[in-house]
Enzyme design. Structure first.
Site, PDB file in Angstrom:
ATOM      1  N   GLU A  73      -4.704   4.119   9.432  1.00  0.00           N
ATOM      2  CA  GLU A  73      -4.086   4.519  10.693  1.00  0.00           C
ATOM      3  C   GLU A  73      -4.909   5.544  11.466  1.00  0.00           C
ATOM      4  OE1 GLU A  73      -0.201   5.768   9.486  1.00  0.00           O
ATOM      5  OE2 GLU A  73       0.640   3.744   9.624  1.00  0.00           O
ATOM      6  N   GLU A 104      -3.850  -0.362 -12.882  1.00  0.00           N
ATOM      7  CA  GLU A 104      -3.805   1.103 -12.910  1.00  0.00           C
ATOM      8  C   GLU A 104      -4.349   1.682 -14.214  1.00  0.00           C
ATOM      9  OE1 GLU A 104       0.437   2.660 -14.473  1.00  0.00           O
ATOM     10  OE2 GLU A 104       0.457   1.915 -12.410  1.00  0.00           O
TER      11      GLU A 104
END
Length: 285
Positions: A73, A104
Site C-alpha cells: 500500500e 512457517e
C-alpha cells in the site's frame, strides 16, 4: 484460554460479536503501552531509509499477510518505489491466499528469502510473529543479523525468542483470543495497528506528507484525480479550475503543482526547487 467464551458454540450471534467487541477494546490499550518502542522503530526505519536502505517485513500466516499488505500500500499512497518497502511471507505469494503446509516451520526458506533480497547493513528488517517463535521468521532474522541489518521484532508474547537480540523489541501481549489460538483476531488487529503507525509515521518523516495530506500519492483513478485537485487548490491557495490546469500541466504531480501555485512559478522552476530540497514540500512553502 478465555473463560468468558468457553461456551462460544452456545452463544447467540449478538453475544458472540459483543464478546469480540469487548476483547477488541483492550487491543488499543495494549498497543498504547508499546508506543515508546513503536516510536523508536519509526526513528530507526526513517534513519535507514534516509541513508538509502530499505524496510523489509517478514512473517508467516496472518502476520506475513499483514506485512505484505502494508508494503504493497505504500507505493500508491506515498509514491515510493516498490523496492523501498517490501513484504515477504512464508510460502511465497501463493501463501497470501492459500495455506502452504509447513511453510512457517521452514527455517531454510527463511534464510533463503533474505539472501535473495540482498539484505545488507543499510536495511532494516521487521520480523512479525504473534507467538515470536516462528522458525521461518527467526531464521530470516538471524541471517539479517549476520549481514549487519537493523532488526525490529514485533510479537504478542512476552519474552519470546523473536524479541531477543533485536535493535527494537515491540511486544503487545493481547492475551487469549476469543477463539482459542486464532491469532488472526486480537493479535492480528494489534499488528495491523502497529504497521499502520510505522509506515505512516515513517513516510511523514521522509517528507511524503504535508500537513495531513498525501502529497506524493499516485493519481491513478478518477477518485484520486479529485483528491489531488482538492489538495492543490487548498495547499496552493488557488481555485479548483487552476488546480486542475496545473495538474494536467505536471502530469498529475501533486507536489510540483502545489509549488507552482503557491510560488507562482513555472514547472521547470518548481521541479528545480523540489529537487534542491529532496522533495520535502515544507522546506519550500
Amino acid at each position: 484460554m478465555l473463560s468468558q467464551t468457553h461456551n462460544l458454540h452456545k452463544m447467540s450471534a449478538l453475544e458472540i460479536v459483543e464478546a469480540m467487541n469487548s476483547e477488541d477494546k483492550n487491543v488499543a490499550e495494549t498497543v498504547k503501552l508499546a508506543l515508546p518502542e513503536i516510536a523508536d522503530a519509526v526513528n530507526l526505519i526513517a534513519d535507514r531509509l534516509f541513508q538509502g536502505g530499505r524496510l523489509i517485513y517478514v512473517g508467516a500466516g496472518t502476520s506475513g499477510r499483514l506485512g505484505v499488505m502494508d508494503a504493497s500500500e505504500c507505493p500508491p499512497t506515498f509514491g515510493v518505489s516498490p523496492e523501498l518497502i517490501q513484504g515477504f511471507i512464508a510460502g511465497g505469494v501463493s501463501a497470501l491466499t492459500d495455506e502452504i503446509e509447513g511453510a512457517e516451520d521452514d527455517s531454510i526458506a527463511g534464510e533463503s528469502v533474505m539472501k535473495n533480497t540482498g539484505v545488507n547493513r543499510k536495511d532494516v528488517v521487521l520480523g512479525l510473529s504473534a507467538s515470536g517463535t516462528t522458525p521461518f521468521v527467526l531464521a530470516a532474522m538471524e541471517y539479517t543479523k549476520q549481514q549487519g541489518s537493523a532488526r525490529i521484532g514485533l510479537a504478542c508474547e512476552m519474552d519470546s525468542v523473536l524479541l531477543k537480540n533485536v535493535d527494537v523489541a515491540i511486544c503487545v501481549p493481547v492475551g487469549p483470543e476469543i477463539l482459542y489460538g486464532s491469532t488472526r483476531l486480537k493479535a492480528g488487529t494489534a499488528q495491523k495497528m502497529i504497521l499502520n503507525m510505522l509506515s505512516t509515521a515513517v513516510m511523514v518523516k521522509l517528507g511524503k506528507v504535508y500537513k495531513n495530506h498525501m502529497v506524493d500519492l499516485r493519481v491513478s483513478n478518477i477518485k484520486l484525480v479529485r483528491r489531488a485537485e482538492v489538495m492543490v487548490a487548498e495547499l496552493g491557495e488557488v481555485s479548483q479550475e487552476t488546480a486542475t490546469k496545473l495538474l494536467k500541466e505536471t502530469g498529475n504531480n501533486v507536489k510540483t503543482a502545489i509549488v507552482m501555485a503557491k510560488r507562482k512559478i513555472n514547472i521547470l522552476e518548481a521541479e528545480k526547487n523540489l529537487k534542491a530540497v529532496d522533495g520535502i514540500l515544507s522546506k519550500i512553502i
